[in-house]
Motif scaffolding. Sequence first.
Motif, PDB file in Angstrom:
ATOM      1  N   MET A   1       3.226  -7.233 -14.402  1.00 21.16           N
ATOM      2  CA  MET A   1       3.678  -7.611 -13.066  1.00 21.16           C
ATOM      3  C   MET A   1       5.001  -6.929 -12.747  1.00 21.16           C
ATOM      4  N   THR A   2       5.097  -6.324 -11.593  1.00 26.45           N
ATOM      5  CA  THR A   2       6.320  -5.678 -11.133  1.00 26.45           C
ATOM      6  C   THR A   2       7.112  -6.637 -10.252  1.00 26.45           C
ATOM      7  N   VAL A   3       8.429  -6.685 -10.484  1.00 29.86           N
ATOM      8  CA  VAL A   3       9.331  -7.505  -9.673  1.00 29.86           C
ATOM      9  C   VAL A   3      10.349  -6.573  -9.035  1.00 29.86           C
ATOM     10  N   ALA A   4      10.469  -6.664  -7.705  1.00 35.62           N
ATOM     11  CA  ALA A   4      11.400  -5.808  -6.964  1.00 35.62           C
ATOM     12  C   ALA A   4      12.277  -6.660  -6.064  1.00 35.62           C
ATOM     13  N   LEU A   5      13.440  -6.113  -5.712  1.00 41.56           N
ATOM     14  CA  LEU A   5      14.387  -6.822  -4.855  1.00 41.56           C
ATOM     15  C   LEU A   5      15.081  -5.820  -3.944  1.00 41.56           C
ATOM     16  N   VAL A   6      15.251  -6.210  -2.680  1.00 37.69           N
ATOM     17  CA  VAL A   6      15.970  -5.379  -1.710  1.00 37.69           C
ATOM     18  C   VAL A   6      17.043  -6.231  -1.059  1.00 37.69           C
ATOM     19  N   THR A   7      18.279  -5.742  -1.049  1.00 33.75           N
ATOM     20  CA  THR A   7      19.348  -6.455  -0.348  1.00 33.75           C
ATOM     21  C   THR A   7      19.476  -5.890   1.068  1.00 33.75           C
ATOM     22  N   GLY A   8      20.057  -6.702   1.953  1.00 33.62           N
ATOM     23  CA  GLY A   8      20.192  -6.279   3.346  1.00 33.62           C
ATOM     24  C   GLY A   8      18.849  -5.948   3.959  1.00 33.62           C
ATOM     25  N   ALA A   9      17.873  -6.848   3.776  1.00 31.06           N
ATOM     26  CA  ALA A   9      16.474  -6.493   4.028  1.00 31.06           C
ATOM     27  C   ALA A   9      15.858  -7.158   5.248  1.00 31.06           C
ATOM     28  N   THR A  10      16.664  -7.734   6.132  1.00 27.11           N
ATOM     29  CA  THR A  10      16.074  -8.442   7.275  1.00 27.11           C
ATOM     30  C   THR A  10      15.835  -7.543   8.478  1.00 27.11           C
ATOM     31  N   GLN A  11      16.269  -6.282   8.415  1.00 26.74           N
ATOM     32  CA  GLN A  11      16.059  -5.371   9.533  1.00 26.74           C
ATOM     33  C   GLN A  11      16.169  -3.932   9.047  1.00 26.74           C
ATOM     34  N   GLY A  12      15.838  -2.997   9.921  1.00 24.82           N
ATOM     35  CA  GLY A  12      16.065  -1.580   9.679  1.00 24.82           C
ATOM     36  C   GLY A  12      15.479  -1.053   8.378  1.00 24.82           C
ATOM     37  N   LEU A  13      16.254  -0.241   7.686  1.00 28.14           N
ATOM     38  CA  LEU A  13      15.785   0.408   6.467  1.00 28.14           C
ATOM     39  C   LEU A  13      15.420  -0.608   5.398  1.00 28.14           C
ATOM     40  N   GLY A  14      16.226  -1.665   5.241  1.00 27.13           N
ATOM     41  CA  GLY A  14      15.930  -2.660   4.220  1.00 27.13           C
ATOM     42  C   GLY A  14      14.577  -3.311   4.427  1.00 27.13           C
ATOM     43  N   LEU A  15      14.270  -3.663   5.653  1.00 27.99           N
ATOM     44  CA  LEU A  15      12.973  -4.266   5.974  1.00 27.99           C
ATOM     45  C   LEU A  15      11.856  -3.264   5.694  1.00 27.99           C
ATOM     46  N   ALA A  16      12.083  -1.997   6.043  1.00 27.78           N
ATOM     47  CA  ALA A  16      11.079  -0.964   5.784  1.00 27.78           C
ATOM     48  C   ALA A  16      10.860  -0.766   4.282  1.00 27.78           C
ATOM     49  N   LEU A  17      11.920  -0.873   3.492  1.00 23.56           N
ATOM     50  CA  LEU A  17      11.772  -0.750   2.039  1.00 23.56           C
ATOM     51  C   LEU A  17      10.929  -1.893   1.470  1.00 23.56           C
ATOM     52  N   VAL A  18      11.166  -3.109   1.964  1.00 24.33           N
ATOM     53  CA  VAL A  18      10.360  -4.241   1.499  1.00 24.33           C
ATOM     54  C   VAL A  18       8.889  -4.021   1.850  1.00 24.33           C
ATOM     55  N   GLU A  19       8.636  -3.638   3.092  1.00 28.73           N
ATOM     56  CA  GLU A  19       7.246  -3.428   3.509  1.00 28.73           C
ATOM     57  C   GLU A  19       6.599  -2.303   2.701  1.00 28.73           C
ATOM     58  N   GLY A  20       7.355  -1.217   2.472  1.00 28.23           N
ATOM     59  CA  GLY A  20       6.807  -0.112   1.699  1.00 28.23           C
ATOM     60  C   GLY A  20       6.516  -0.499   0.261  1.00 28.23           C
ATOM     61  N   LEU A  21       7.415  -1.259  -0.352  1.00 24.87           N
ATOM     62  CA  LEU A  21       7.168  -1.740  -1.715  1.00 24.87           C
ATOM     63  C   LEU A  21       5.933  -2.634  -1.756  1.00 24.87           C
ATOM     64  N   ALA A  22       5.847  -3.555  -0.815  1.00 29.48           N
ATOM     65  CA  ALA A  22       4.703  -4.467  -0.794  1.00 29.48           C
ATOM     66  C   ALA A  22       3.392  -3.700  -0.649  1.00 29.48           C
ATOM     67  N   GLN A  23       3.391  -2.654   0.160  1.00 27.30           N
ATOM     68  CA  GLN A  23       2.167  -1.880   0.367  1.00 27.30           C
ATOM     69  C   GLN A  23       1.794  -1.064  -0.856  1.00 27.30           C
ATOM     70  N   ARG A  24       2.797  -0.589  -1.598  1.00 25.89           N
ATOM     71  CA  ARG A  24       2.517   0.276  -2.748  1.00 25.89           C
ATOM     72  C   ARG A  24       2.255  -0.503  -4.026  1.00 25.89           C
ATOM     73  N   LEU A  25       2.698  -1.747  -4.089  1.00 20.74           N
ATOM     74  CA  LEU A  25       2.504  -2.558  -5.288  1.00 20.74           C
ATOM     75  C   LEU A  25       1.229  -3.392  -5.178  1.00 20.74           C
ATOM     76  N   GLU A  26       0.979  -4.187  -6.210  1.00 18.56           N
ATOM     77  CA  GLU A  26      -0.275  -4.932  -6.323  1.00 18.56           C
ATOM     78  C   GLU A  26      -0.081  -6.403  -5.974  1.00 18.56           C
ATOM     79  N   PRO A  27      -1.176  -7.118  -5.672  1.00 18.04           N
ATOM     80  CA  PRO A  27      -1.058  -8.538  -5.299  1.00 18.04           C
ATOM     81  C   PRO A  27      -0.371  -9.410  -6.351  1.00 18.04           C
ATOM     82  N   ALA A  28      -0.424  -9.011  -7.616  1.00 10.57           N
ATOM     83  CA  ALA A  28       0.222  -9.793  -8.670  1.00 10.57           C
ATOM     84  C   ALA A  28       1.726  -9.556  -8.717  1.00 10.57           C
ATOM     85  N   ASP A  29       2.213  -8.568  -7.980  1.00  9.59           N
ATOM     86  CA  ASP A  29       3.629  -8.212  -7.992  1.00  9.59           C
ATOM     87  C   ASP A  29       4.398  -9.018  -6.949  1.00  9.59           C
TER      88      ASP A  29
END
Length: 274
Positions: free
Chosen positions: A1-29
């Motif tokens: 299982m992969t665990v990731a964290l993004v700070t400053g993630a409620t808008q802009g680049l941070g939000l895009a990083l969260v969405e991109g990570l979620a799309q590239r990782l697996e449901p168990a992550d």
Amino acid sequence: MTVALVTGATQGLGLALVEGLAQRLEPADTVYLTGRNIDRITEAVRSMPGGGARVRGELLDVADPDAAARLAAQLEERHGGIDVVFGNAVMRVGPDDDPRAIIDTYTEVNNFGTTRLLKAFAPLLNDNGRLVVVASSLGTLHHLAPVLHRRFTRPSTLDELDEQIARWRDEVKDGRARAGAWPGFVNIPSKIGQVAAVRVLADERRENDLARGILIAAACPGMINTPTSALWWDVSTAPAPAQAATALLDLALEPLNPAHYGELVRHGEVVPFS
């Protein structure tokens, strides 16, 4: 299982990083979307498209001296370690802001917040982990008068670097910076400080980290079309946050390039610090 964290993630680049990570990782992550306002965190989590990794919201105000260590302890208890950390929290500054009025909060978020994040989460990195501080190509010494370079090259610990940042902060507040060699745009010394922090930590950990496949780096996403950037520059043709996030996600999720370790990386290429 992969665990990731993004700070400053409620808008802009941070939000895009969260969405991109979620799309590239697996449901168990799990991807942690963090910020300092619970309502905005909740709204941002709800905005995530379905599929991919689970996105969880967590409060993390990097300006709080104890917040990063507190969350790191919680995640260590919950998961045992972490695989990907993006340090993206930043206080923006506009052309009309008086540096003397904002410099306390500005350094607390951008610089001391960065060193706190590095101290808290670097020890939790699993094998093949990634810790990436979002910085800028402004964070290089050629943007700074040579007489000031040693402020950022001499420190050998994060505490020593924090002392230099505090010195600069105080010089901005009392006017000495304006009368001296410091650039008027506070973003330049701040970004140099962030890149220097990554370099200091990397020097401490390099041999062991590379043996374990770990990457610690700073990353420049390039110009992004956001309302804040538009205050300073014409960003009408610049990439949207989701487009700018692609190179950073590649840096975090693709196989380790040892040449990137401890460096500032832009679109896969090292930007020399000096």
